[in-house]
Design an enzyme around this catalytic site. Structure first.
Site, PDB file in Angstrom:
ATOM      1  N   GLU A   1     -34.328  53.529 -71.074  1.00  7.37           N
ATOM      2  CA  GLU A   1     -34.717  54.436 -70.424  1.00  7.37           C
ATOM      3  C   GLU A   1     -34.138  55.774 -70.366  1.00  7.37           C
ATOM      4  O   GLU A   1     -33.033  56.062 -70.898  1.00  7.37           O
ATOM      5  CB  GLU A   1     -34.563  54.084 -68.680  1.00  7.37           C
ATOM      6  CG  GLU A   1     -35.542  52.763 -68.314  1.00  7.37           C
ATOM      7  CD  GLU A   1     -35.206  52.525 -67.163  1.00  7.37           C
ATOM      8  OE1 GLU A   1     -36.597  52.518 -66.934  1.00  7.37           O
ATOM      9  OE2 GLU A   1     -34.632  52.623 -66.341  1.00  7.37           O
TER      10      GLU A   1
ATOM     11  N   CYS B   1     -31.203  62.471 -69.491  1.00  7.51           N
ATOM     12  CA  CYS B   1     -30.002  62.283 -69.703  1.00  7.51           C
ATOM     13  C   CYS B   1     -30.185  60.940 -70.774  1.00  7.51           C
ATOM     14  O   CYS B   1     -31.422  60.396 -70.345  1.00  7.51           O
ATOM     15  CB  CYS B   1     -29.932  61.355 -68.289  1.00  7.51           C
ATOM     16  SG  CYS B   1     -28.229  60.199 -67.831  1.00  7.51           S
TER      17      CYS B   1
ATOM     18  N   CYS C   1     -26.005  47.422 -71.325  1.00  7.82           N
ATOM     19  CA  CYS C   1     -24.343  47.684 -71.700  1.00  7.82           C
ATOM     20  C   CYS C   1     -23.386  46.526 -71.232  1.00  7.82           C
ATOM     21  O   CYS C   1     -23.995  45.818 -70.669  1.00  7.82           O
ATOM     22  CB  CYS C   1     -23.504  48.678 -70.144  1.00  7.82           C
ATOM     23  SG  CYS C   1     -22.572  49.427 -70.681  1.00  7.82           S
TER      24      CYS C   1
ATOM     25  N   CYS D   1     -19.722  46.650 -64.802  1.00  6.09           N
ATOM     26  CA  CYS D   1     -18.663  47.599 -63.608  1.00  6.09           C
ATOM     27  C   CYS D   1     -20.302  47.397 -62.376  1.00  6.09           C
ATOM     28  O   CYS D   1     -21.191  47.158 -62.457  1.00  6.09           O
ATOM     29  CB  CYS D   1     -19.056  49.183 -64.249  1.00  6.09           C
ATOM     30  SG  CYS D   1     -18.571  49.742 -64.684  1.00  6.09           S
TER      31      CYS D   1
ATOM     32  N   CYS E   1     -23.325  49.254 -60.732  1.00  7.31           N
ATOM     33  CA  CYS E   1     -24.292  49.927 -61.185  1.00  7.31           C
ATOM     34  C   CYS E   1     -25.451  48.871 -61.831  1.00  7.31           C
ATOM     35  O   CYS E   1     -25.067  47.017 -62.058  1.00  7.31           O
ATOM     36  CB  CYS E   1     -23.225  50.121 -63.128  1.00  7.31           C
ATOM     37  SG  CYS E   1     -24.835  51.201 -64.348  1.00  7.31           S
TER      38      CYS E   1
ATOM     39  N   GLY F   1     -25.615  52.347 -71.261  1.00  6.51           N
ATOM     40  CA  GLY F   1     -24.883  51.621 -71.927  1.00  6.51           C
ATOM     41  C   GLY F   1     -23.549  52.486 -72.167  1.00  6.51           C
ATOM     42  O   GLY F   1     -23.350  53.936 -71.182  1.00  6.51           O
ATOM     43  N   GLU F   2     -21.909  52.071 -72.841  1.00  8.51           N
ATOM     44  CA  GLU F   2     -21.536  53.414 -72.976  1.00  8.51           C
ATOM     45  C   GLU F   2     -21.345  54.014 -74.129  1.00  8.51           C
ATOM     46  O   GLU F   2     -20.877  53.222 -75.364  1.00  8.51           O
ATOM     47  CB  GLU F   2     -19.905  51.821 -73.048  1.00  8.51           C
ATOM     48  CG  GLU F   2     -19.227  52.646 -73.526  1.00  8.51           C
ATOM     49  CD  GLU F   2     -18.185  53.476 -72.331  1.00  8.51           C
ATOM     50  OE1 GLU F   2     -18.099  54.296 -71.250  1.00  8.51           O
ATOM     51  OE2 GLU F   2     -18.226  55.213 -73.464  1.00  8.51           O
TER      52      GLU F   2
ATOM     53  N   SER G   1     -20.305  60.801 -70.817  1.00  7.39           N
ATOM     54  CA  SER G   1     -19.422  60.829 -69.579  1.00  7.39           C
ATOM     55  C   SER G   1     -19.112  59.074 -70.584  1.00  7.39           C
ATOM     56  O   SER G   1     -19.619  58.057 -71.351  1.00  7.39           O
ATOM     57  CB  SER G   1     -20.489  60.172 -69.029  1.00  7.39           C
ATOM     58  OG  SER G   1     -20.496  59.365 -67.815  1.00  7.39           O
TER      59      SER G   1
ATOM     60  N   HIS H   1     -14.280  56.588 -59.477  1.00  5.61           N
ATOM     61  CA  HIS H   1     -14.450  56.278 -59.101  1.00  5.61           C
ATOM     62  C   HIS H   1     -12.788  54.778 -58.639  1.00  5.61           C
ATOM     63  O   HIS H   1     -13.318  54.505 -57.333  1.00  5.61           O
ATOM     64  CB  HIS H   1     -15.772  54.301 -59.672  1.00  5.61           C
ATOM     65  CG  HIS H   1     -16.763  55.430 -60.153  1.00  5.61           C
ATOM     66  ND1 HIS H   1     -17.076  56.151 -60.350  1.00  5.61           N
ATOM     67  CD2 HIS H   1     -17.064  54.856 -61.647  1.00  5.61           C
ATOM     68  CE1 HIS H   1     -18.085  56.394 -60.995  1.00  5.61           C
ATOM     69  NE2 HIS H   1     -17.794  56.183 -62.152  1.00  5.61           N
TER      70      HIS H   1
ATOM     71  N   CYS I   1     -28.520  58.179 -61.214  1.00  3.00           N
ATOM     72  CA  CYS I   1     -26.860  57.037 -62.013  1.00  3.00           C
ATOM     73  C   CYS I   1     -27.527  55.884 -61.142  1.00  3.00           C
ATOM     74  O   CYS I   1     -27.262  55.344 -60.726  1.00  3.00           O
ATOM     75  CB  CYS I   1     -25.763  58.397 -61.365  1.00  3.00           C
ATOM     76  SG  CYS I   1     -26.227  59.486 -61.283  1.00  3.00           S
TER      77      CYS I   1
HETATM   78  N1  SAH Z   1     -21.305  54.128 -69.630  1.00  3.14           N
HETATM   79  C1  SAH Z   1     -20.874  55.780 -69.017  1.00  3.14           C
HETATM   80  C2  SAH Z   1     -21.903  56.253 -69.121  1.00  3.14           C
HETATM   81  C3  SAH Z   1     -23.226  55.734 -68.113  1.00  3.14           C
HETATM   82  S1  SAH Z   1     -23.035  57.565 -66.918  1.00  3.14           S
HETATM   83  C4  SAH Z   1     -20.312  56.039 -67.672  1.00  3.14           C
HETATM   84  O1  SAH Z   1     -19.916  54.583 -67.517  1.00  3.14           O
HETATM   85  O2  SAH Z   1     -19.843  57.077 -67.926  1.00  3.14           O
HETATM   86  C5  SAH Z   1     -23.587  56.584 -65.586  1.00  3.14           C
HETATM   87  C6  SAH Z   1     -22.681  56.962 -64.326  1.00  3.14           C
HETATM   88  O3  SAH Z   1     -23.352  56.595 -63.325  1.00  3.14           O
HETATM   89  C7  SAH Z   1     -21.605  56.547 -64.434  1.00  3.14           C
HETATM   90  O4  SAH Z   1     -20.291  57.173 -63.768  1.00  3.14           O
HETATM   91  C8  SAH Z   1     -21.675  54.948 -63.431  1.00  3.14           C
HETATM   92  O5  SAH Z   1     -20.628  55.196 -63.186  1.00  3.14           O
HETATM   93  C9  SAH Z   1     -22.468  56.068 -62.021  1.00  3.14           C
HETATM   94  N2  SAH Z   1     -23.308  54.776 -61.580  1.00  3.14           N
HETATM   95  C10 SAH Z   1     -23.083  53.633 -62.656  1.00  3.14           C
HETATM   96  N3  SAH Z   1     -24.070  52.520 -61.150  1.00  3.14           N
HETATM   97  C11 SAH Z   1     -23.548  53.812 -59.753  1.00  3.14           C
HETATM   98  C12 SAH Z   1     -24.612  53.344 -58.693  1.00  3.14           C
HETATM   99  N4  SAH Z   1     -25.451  52.464 -58.706  1.00  3.14           N
HETATM  100  N5  SAH Z   1     -24.906  54.643 -57.794  1.00  3.14           N
HETATM  101  C13 SAH Z   1     -24.029  56.059 -58.243  1.00  3.14           C
HETATM  102  N6  SAH Z   1     -23.619  56.042 -59.572  1.00  3.14           N
HETATM  103  C14 SAH Z   1     -23.317  54.864 -60.795  1.00  3.14           C
END
Ligand code: SAH
Length: 371
Positions: A95, A108, A115, A119, A122, A168-169, A200, A224, A342
Protein backbone atom coordinates in the site's frame (compact mmCIF):
# COMPACT_ATOMS: atom_id res chain seq x y z
CA UNK A 1 12.43 -13.60 -24.90
CA UNK A 2 10.63 -14.29 -21.63
CA UNK A 3 9.35 -11.48 -19.48
CA UNK A 4 11.69 -12.20 -16.59
CA UNK A 5 14.77 -11.74 -18.76
CA UNK A 6 13.96 -8.10 -19.42
CA UNK A 7 15.94 -5.50 -17.50
CA UNK A 8 13.56 -3.23 -15.61
CA UNK A 9 15.01 0.27 -15.97
CA UNK A 10 13.11 1.41 -12.87
CA UNK A 11 15.68 -0.53 -10.88
CA UNK A 12 18.38 2.05 -11.62
CA UNK A 13 19.31 5.46 -10.30
CA UNK A 14 21.51 7.61 -12.54
CA UNK A 15 24.72 5.82 -11.49
CA UNK A 16 23.17 2.39 -12.04
CA UNK A 17 21.73 3.36 -15.39
CA UNK A 18 25.03 4.88 -16.52
CA UNK A 19 26.68 1.58 -15.64
CA UNK A 20 24.04 -0.31 -17.58
CA UNK A 21 24.51 1.81 -20.70
CA UNK A 22 28.26 1.52 -20.52
CA UNK A 23 27.90 -2.25 -20.23
CA UNK A 24 26.05 -2.31 -23.57
CA UNK A 25 28.55 0.01 -25.25
CA UNK A 26 26.39 3.13 -25.07
CA UNK A 27 27.38 6.55 -23.79
CA UNK A 28 26.67 7.16 -20.11
CA UNK A 29 24.74 10.40 -20.68
CA UNK A 30 21.87 8.35 -22.07
CA UNK A 31 21.04 7.65 -18.42
CA UNK A 32 19.95 11.23 -17.80
CA UNK A 33 17.86 11.26 -20.95
CA UNK A 34 16.02 8.09 -19.99
CA UNK A 35 15.50 9.22 -16.41
CA UNK A 36 13.86 12.41 -17.66
CA UNK A 37 11.57 10.55 -20.02
CA UNK A 38 10.54 7.99 -17.46
CA UNK A 39 10.36 9.86 -14.18
CA UNK A 40 9.78 13.47 -15.14
CA UNK A 41 7.51 12.92 -18.11
CA UNK A 42 6.05 9.52 -17.26
CA UNK A 43 6.84 8.09 -20.70
CA UNK A 44 7.36 4.34 -20.87
CA UNK A 45 7.10 3.81 -24.62
CA UNK A 46 10.66 3.61 -25.96
CA UNK A 47 9.49 4.71 -29.41
CA UNK A 48 8.38 8.02 -27.94
CA UNK A 49 11.89 8.78 -26.63
CA UNK A 50 12.79 10.84 -29.64
CA UNK A 51 16.26 11.97 -28.60
CA UNK A 52 17.55 8.38 -28.50
CA UNK A 53 19.07 6.81 -31.57
CA UNK A 54 16.95 4.35 -33.46
CA UNK A 55 19.41 1.56 -32.70
CA UNK A 56 19.25 2.26 -29.01
CA UNK A 57 15.46 2.32 -29.06
CA UNK A 58 15.47 -1.07 -30.75
CA UNK A 59 17.85 -2.44 -28.12
CA UNK A 60 15.69 -1.11 -25.31
CA UNK A 61 12.54 -2.58 -26.84
CA UNK A 62 14.16 -5.96 -27.05
CA UNK A 63 15.98 -6.13 -23.73
CA UNK A 64 14.39 -3.64 -21.34
CA UNK A 65 11.11 -2.71 -19.76
CA UNK A 66 9.76 -0.01 -17.50
CA UNK A 67 7.52 -1.87 -15.14
CA UNK A 68 6.17 -0.32 -11.92
CA UNK A 69 3.91 -2.32 -9.61
CA UNK A 70 0.38 -2.37 -11.03
CA UNK A 71 -2.35 -0.44 -9.25
CA UNK A 72 -5.11 -2.89 -8.39
CA UNK A 73 -7.30 -0.69 -6.20
CA UNK A 74 -7.62 2.91 -5.18
CA UNK A 75 -9.52 4.34 -2.22
CA UNK A 76 -10.28 7.97 -1.52
CA UNK A 77 -10.81 9.17 2.04
CA UNK A 78 -13.29 11.85 3.09
CA UNK A 79 -10.30 14.04 3.95
CA UNK A 80 -8.72 13.73 0.48
CA UNK A 81 -6.16 11.09 1.43
CA UNK A 82 -5.74 8.45 -1.28
CA UNK A 83 -4.54 4.91 -0.85
CA UNK A 84 -3.42 2.60 -3.62
CA UNK A 85 -3.07 -1.13 -3.42
CA UNK A 86 -0.30 -2.20 -5.79
CA UNK A 87 0.50 -5.72 -6.88
CA UNK A 88 4.18 -6.61 -6.69
CA UNK A 89 3.94 -10.27 -7.63
CA UNK A 90 1.32 -12.97 -7.79
CA UNK A 91 0.78 -13.36 -4.09
CA UNK A 92 1.80 -10.02 -2.70
CA UNK A 93 0.61 -6.44 -2.76
CA UNK A 94 1.61 -3.30 -0.93
CA UNK A 95 0.00 0.00 0.00
CA UNK A 96 1.01 3.56 -0.84
CA UNK A 97 -0.72 6.64 0.56
CA UNK A 98 -0.99 10.24 -0.65
CA UNK A 99 -1.83 12.87 1.95
CA UNK A 100 -2.65 16.34 0.56
CA UNK A 101 -2.52 19.26 2.94
CA UNK A 102 -2.70 22.76 1.49
CA UNK A 103 0.35 23.30 -0.70
CA UNK A 104 1.97 20.15 0.56
CA UNK A 105 1.41 16.66 -0.80
CA UNK A 106 3.08 13.84 1.08
CA UNK A 107 3.51 10.39 -0.41
CA UNK A 108 3.98 7.56 2.08
CA UNK A 109 5.95 4.77 0.42
CA UNK A 110 6.43 1.12 1.41
CA UNK A 111 9.84 -0.54 1.50
CA UNK A 112 9.00 -4.18 2.23
CA UNK A 113 6.11 -6.60 1.75
CA UNK A 114 4.94 -6.79 5.34
CA UNK A 115 7.52 -6.13 8.02
CA UNK A 116 9.91 -8.38 9.95
CA UNK A 117 9.87 -6.14 13.01
CA UNK A 118 7.19 -6.96 15.49
CA UNK A 119 6.10 -3.63 16.92
CA UNK A 120 3.28 -4.41 19.32
CA UNK A 121 0.89 -1.66 18.15
CA UNK A 122 1.32 -1.89 14.36
CA UNK A 123 -1.09 -3.62 11.95
CA UNK A 124 1.63 -4.22 9.35
CA UNK A 125 3.53 -6.31 11.93
CA UNK A 126 0.55 -8.65 12.29
CA UNK A 127 0.80 -9.48 8.60
CA UNK A 128 4.19 -11.08 8.93
CA UNK A 129 6.98 -10.56 6.44
CA UNK A 130 7.37 -11.79 2.89
CA UNK A 131 10.27 -10.03 1.20
CA UNK A 132 12.14 -6.85 0.45
CA UNK A 133 10.85 -4.67 -2.36
CA UNK A 134 13.13 -3.99 -5.32
CA UNK A 135 14.19 -0.46 -6.25
CA UNK A 136 11.72 -0.65 -9.16
CA UNK A 137 8.91 -1.52 -6.76
CA UNK A 138 9.83 1.33 -4.41
CA UNK A 139 10.32 4.11 -6.97
CA UNK A 140 7.50 2.56 -8.99
CA UNK A 141 5.10 3.60 -6.21
CA UNK A 142 6.19 7.21 -6.69
CA UNK A 143 5.96 6.83 -10.46
CA UNK A 144 2.43 5.42 -10.24
CA UNK A 145 1.25 8.03 -7.74
CA UNK A 146 2.68 10.86 -9.85
CA UNK A 147 0.79 9.50 -12.88
CA UNK A 148 -2.45 8.90 -10.98
CA UNK A 149 -2.29 12.46 -9.64
CA UNK A 150 -1.63 13.89 -13.09
CA UNK A 151 1.80 15.25 -12.21
CA UNK A 152 3.73 16.64 -15.18
CA UNK A 153 6.31 19.43 -15.47
CA UNK A 154 3.62 21.60 -17.08
CA UNK A 155 0.74 20.84 -14.76
CA UNK A 156 2.94 21.12 -11.72
CA UNK A 157 3.90 19.05 -8.78
CA UNK A 158 1.52 17.21 -6.52
CA UNK A 159 4.05 15.19 -4.58
CA UNK A 160 6.13 17.70 -2.60
CA UNK A 161 7.37 15.29 0.07
CA UNK A 162 8.08 11.58 0.31
CA UNK A 163 8.20 9.68 3.57
CA UNK A 164 9.49 6.12 3.79
CA UNK A 165 6.80 5.38 6.36
CA UNK A 166 4.65 2.79 4.62
CA UNK A 167 4.93 -0.95 5.12
CA UNK A 168 8.30 -2.29 6.18
CA UNK A 169 11.56 -1.18 7.76
CA UNK A 170 13.52 0.75 5.13
CA UNK A 171 16.91 0.31 6.78
CA UNK A 172 16.54 -3.46 6.50
CA UNK A 173 16.30 -3.01 2.73
CA UNK A 174 19.10 -0.49 2.40
CA UNK A 175 20.49 -1.46 -1.00
CA UNK A 176 17.14 -1.11 -2.77
CA UNK A 177 15.90 1.90 -0.81
CA UNK A 178 18.94 4.12 -1.41
CA UNK A 179 18.80 4.16 -5.25
CA UNK A 180 15.05 4.82 -5.01
CA UNK A 181 15.68 7.78 -2.70
CA UNK A 182 18.44 9.03 -5.01
CA UNK A 183 15.86 9.16 -7.79
CA UNK A 184 13.52 11.12 -5.51
CA UNK A 185 16.35 13.65 -5.05
CA UNK A 186 17.54 13.65 -8.68
CA UNK A 187 16.88 16.95 -10.53
CA UNK A 188 16.02 14.95 -13.63
CA UNK A 189 13.56 12.71 -11.81
CA UNK A 190 11.49 13.95 -8.85
CA UNK A 191 13.76 16.80 -7.81
CA UNK A 192 12.96 16.81 -4.10
CA UNK A 193 15.35 18.35 -1.58
CA UNK A 194 16.86 16.24 1.20
CA UNK A 195 14.56 17.99 3.63
CA UNK A 196 11.55 16.67 1.76
CA UNK A 197 12.58 13.03 1.65
CA UNK A 198 12.30 11.36 5.03
CA UNK A 199 13.34 7.89 6.06
CA UNK A 200 11.72 6.55 9.18
CA UNK A 201 13.30 3.73 11.17
CA UNK A 202 12.38 1.76 14.26
CA UNK A 203 16.06 2.00 15.20
CA UNK A 204 18.36 -0.12 13.05
CA UNK A 205 21.52 1.51 14.41
CA UNK A 206 24.11 0.32 11.85
CA UNK A 207 21.75 1.41 9.08
CA UNK A 208 21.57 4.94 10.50
CA UNK A 209 25.33 5.31 10.19
CA UNK A 210 25.30 3.86 6.70
CA UNK A 211 22.56 6.27 5.69
CA UNK A 212 24.60 9.22 6.94
CA UNK A 213 27.48 8.10 4.78
CA UNK A 214 25.55 7.24 1.60
CA UNK A 215 22.33 9.20 1.39
CA UNK A 216 21.73 11.65 4.23
CA UNK A 217 18.04 12.44 3.86
CA UNK A 218 15.83 13.61 6.73
CA UNK A 219 15.69 11.06 9.49
CA UNK A 220 12.73 10.09 11.63
CA UNK A 221 12.99 7.69 14.55
CA UNK A 222 10.03 5.69 15.80
CA UNK A 223 10.84 6.10 19.47
CA UNK A 224 7.55 5.43 21.31
CA UNK A 225 9.11 4.83 24.74
CA UNK A 226 11.62 6.52 27.00
CA UNK A 227 13.04 3.48 28.79
CA UNK A 228 14.37 0.16 27.55
CA UNK A 229 11.98 -1.94 29.59
CA UNK A 230 8.94 -0.51 27.81
CA UNK A 231 10.64 -0.06 24.43
CA UNK A 232 11.74 -3.71 24.44
CA UNK A 233 8.05 -4.59 24.49
CA UNK A 234 6.68 -1.99 22.09
CA UNK A 235 9.51 -1.95 19.55
CA UNK A 236 11.33 -5.27 19.99
CA UNK A 237 14.31 -4.31 17.85
CA UNK A 238 15.25 -2.27 20.91
CA UNK A 239 16.55 -5.52 22.44
CA UNK A 240 19.26 -5.50 19.79
CA UNK A 241 19.85 -1.74 19.70
CA UNK A 242 18.86 -0.19 23.05
CA UNK A 243 18.12 3.47 23.64
CA UNK A 244 21.65 4.61 24.51
CA UNK A 245 22.94 3.17 21.25
CA UNK A 246 20.05 4.58 19.26
CA UNK A 247 20.50 8.09 20.65
CA UNK A 248 24.25 7.92 20.13
CA UNK A 249 23.61 7.03 16.47
CA UNK A 250 21.25 10.03 16.21
CA UNK A 251 23.99 12.29 17.56
CA UNK A 252 26.44 10.95 14.99
CA UNK A 253 23.85 11.48 12.26
CA UNK A 254 23.44 15.16 13.01
CA UNK A 255 27.16 15.64 13.64
CA UNK A 256 27.80 14.53 10.05
CA UNK A 257 24.97 16.63 8.65
CA UNK A 258 25.16 20.03 10.32
CA UNK A 259 21.68 21.30 9.37
CA UNK A 260 19.95 18.06 10.11
CA UNK A 261 17.21 17.80 12.64
CA UNK A 262 15.74 14.50 13.70
CA UNK A 263 12.03 13.87 14.04
CA UNK A 264 11.07 11.55 16.85
CA UNK A 265 7.76 9.78 16.40
CA UNK A 266 5.90 8.87 19.52
CA UNK A 267 2.64 6.94 19.33
CA UNK A 268 0.27 7.93 22.11
CA UNK A 269 -0.99 4.79 23.85
CA UNK A 270 -3.42 5.23 26.69
CA UNK A 271 -1.91 4.44 30.10
CA UNK A 272 1.13 2.87 28.43
CA UNK A 273 3.49 5.72 27.52
CA UNK A 274 1.45 8.92 27.85
CA UNK A 275 2.09 10.18 31.41
CA UNK A 276 3.60 13.53 32.35
CA UNK A 277 6.51 11.59 33.85
CA UNK A 278 7.18 10.13 30.42
CA UNK A 279 7.03 13.57 28.83
CA UNK A 280 9.71 14.66 31.29
CA UNK A 281 11.79 11.57 30.54
CA UNK A 282 11.50 12.30 26.84
CA UNK A 283 12.76 15.85 27.34
CA UNK A 284 15.78 14.51 29.22
CA UNK A 285 16.44 11.89 26.57
CA UNK A 286 16.45 14.40 23.72
CA UNK A 287 18.63 16.95 25.44
CA UNK A 288 21.46 18.13 23.24
CA UNK A 289 19.88 16.84 20.01
CA UNK A 290 18.33 19.05 17.34
CA UNK A 291 15.04 17.23 17.66
CA UNK A 292 11.39 17.73 17.02
CA UNK A 293 8.64 15.42 18.16
CA UNK A 294 5.64 14.11 16.29
CA UNK A 295 2.99 12.71 18.59
CA UNK A 296 0.90 10.13 16.73
CA UNK A 297 -2.49 9.39 18.26
CA UNK A 298 -2.71 5.59 18.17
CA UNK A 299 -4.70 4.32 15.19
CA UNK A 300 -6.72 1.33 16.25
CA UNK A 301 -7.21 -1.90 14.31
CA UNK A 302 -9.00 -5.14 15.15
CA UNK A 303 -7.32 -7.02 17.98
CA UNK A 304 -4.69 -4.35 18.61
CA UNK A 305 -4.93 -4.51 22.38
CA UNK A 306 -4.15 -0.81 22.82
CA UNK A 307 -6.24 2.33 23.09
CA UNK A 308 -5.59 5.85 21.90
CA UNK A 309 -4.67 8.36 24.61
CA UNK A 310 -7.34 10.95 25.38
CA UNK A 311 -7.09 14.31 23.63
CA UNK A 312 -6.41 15.84 27.00
CA UNK A 313 -3.50 13.52 27.75
CA UNK A 314 -2.05 14.21 24.30
CA UNK A 315 -2.37 18.00 24.77
CA UNK A 316 -0.78 17.92 28.21
CA UNK A 317 2.09 15.79 26.87
CA UNK A 318 2.57 18.11 23.89
CA UNK A 319 2.48 21.27 26.01
CA UNK A 320 5.03 19.84 28.43
CA UNK A 321 7.45 19.18 25.56
CA UNK A 322 6.75 22.51 23.87
CA UNK A 323 7.41 24.42 27.09
CA UNK A 324 10.84 22.80 27.31
CA UNK A 325 11.63 24.21 23.84
CA UNK A 326 11.11 21.06 21.78
CA UNK A 327 8.96 21.71 18.72
CA UNK A 328 6.14 19.23 19.12
CA UNK A 329 3.19 18.59 16.86
CA UNK A 330 0.36 16.14 17.13
CA UNK A 331 0.12 14.38 13.82
CA UNK A 332 -3.35 14.70 12.37
CA UNK A 333 -5.02 11.40 11.84
CA UNK A 334 -5.49 11.20 8.10
CA UNK A 335 -7.23 8.61 6.00
CA UNK A 336 -8.37 6.43 8.89
CA UNK A 337 -11.76 5.86 7.23
CA UNK A 338 -9.90 3.90 4.52
CA UNK A 339 -7.32 2.35 6.90
CA UNK A 340 -4.58 4.52 5.43
CA UNK A 341 -3.36 6.04 8.69
CA UNK A 342 0.00 5.30 10.36
CA UNK A 343 0.33 1.65 11.23
CA UNK A 344 -2.81 0.59 9.39
CA UNK A 345 -1.24 -0.45 6.08
CA UNK A 346 -1.51 -4.14 5.41
CA UNK A 347 -1.61 -4.93 1.68
CA UNK A 348 -1.68 -8.66 1.03
CA UNK A 349 1.29 -10.42 2.47
CA UNK A 350 2.18 -14.04 1.88
CA UNK A 351 4.13 -14.22 5.08
CA UNK A 352 7.12 -16.47 5.22
CA UNK A 353 7.60 -15.76 8.89
CA UNK A 354 4.93 -15.22 11.49
CA UNK A 355 5.14 -13.29 14.71
CA UNK A 356 7.40 -14.77 17.39
CA UNK A 357 9.43 -16.77 14.90
CA UNK A 358 10.67 -13.51 13.64
CA UNK A 359 12.63 -11.84 16.36
CA UNK A 360 15.83 -13.83 16.11
CA UNK A 361 15.65 -13.85 12.32
CA UNK A 362 15.23 -10.09 12.33
CA UNK A 363 18.25 -9.36 14.42
CA UNK A 364 20.37 -11.67 12.32
CA UNK A 365 19.04 -10.03 9.14
CA UNK A 366 19.70 -6.54 10.52
CA UNK A 367 23.29 -7.36 11.21
CA UNK A 368 23.78 -9.14 7.91
CA UNK A 369 22.08 -6.58 5.69
CA UNK A 370 23.96 -3.69 7.15
CA UNK A 371 27.46 -5.15 7.46
N1 SAH B 1 9.50 0.67 10.11
C1 SAH B 1 9.66 2.11 10.00
C2 SAH B 1 8.73 2.72 8.99
C3 SAH B 1 7.26 2.67 9.37
S1 SAH B 1 6.75 4.30 9.70
C4 SAH B 1 9.49 2.73 11.36
O1 SAH B 1 9.12 2.02 12.29
O2 SAH B 1 9.78 3.91 11.52
C5 SAH B 1 5.17 4.08 10.39
C6 SAH B 1 5.03 4.88 11.66
O3 SAH B 1 3.71 4.64 12.20
C7 SAH B 1 6.01 4.43 12.71
O4 SAH B 1 6.40 5.50 13.52
C8 SAH B 1 5.17 3.46 13.49
O5 SAH B 1 5.70 3.21 14.75
C9 SAH B 1 3.85 4.18 13.52
N2 SAH B 1 2.72 3.29 13.83
C10 SAH B 1 2.66 1.96 13.66
N3 SAH B 1 1.46 1.49 14.05
C11 SAH B 1 0.75 2.55 14.47
C12 SAH B 1 -0.58 2.72 14.95
N4 SAH B 1 -1.40 1.68 15.06
N5 SAH B 1 -0.99 3.97 15.27
C13 SAH B 1 -0.16 5.03 15.10
N6 SAH B 1 1.09 4.93 14.64
C14 SAH B 1 1.55 3.71 14.33
Amino acid sequence: MSQTALTNLLDFDVAGLTGYFESIGERGFRATQIIKWVHQLGIVDFDAMTNLSRALREHLKEHCEIRPPAIIAEQLSNDGTRKWLMRVDNGNSIETVFIPEGERGTLCVSSQVGCPLDCAFCATARQGFSRNLTTAEIIGQVWQAARALGQTPKLGRHITNVVMMGMGEPLLNFDAVVPAMRLMLDDNAYNLSRKRVTLSTAGVVPGIDKLAAHCPVSLAISLHATNDELRDKLVPINRSFPLVELLAACKRYVANNPHAEITFEYVMLKDVNDSVGEARALIRLLQGLPAKVNLIPFNPFAGAGFERSSDEAINVFRDRLSRSGIVTVTRKTRGDDIAAACGQLVGEVQARARRHQRQTATTAAATEEIS
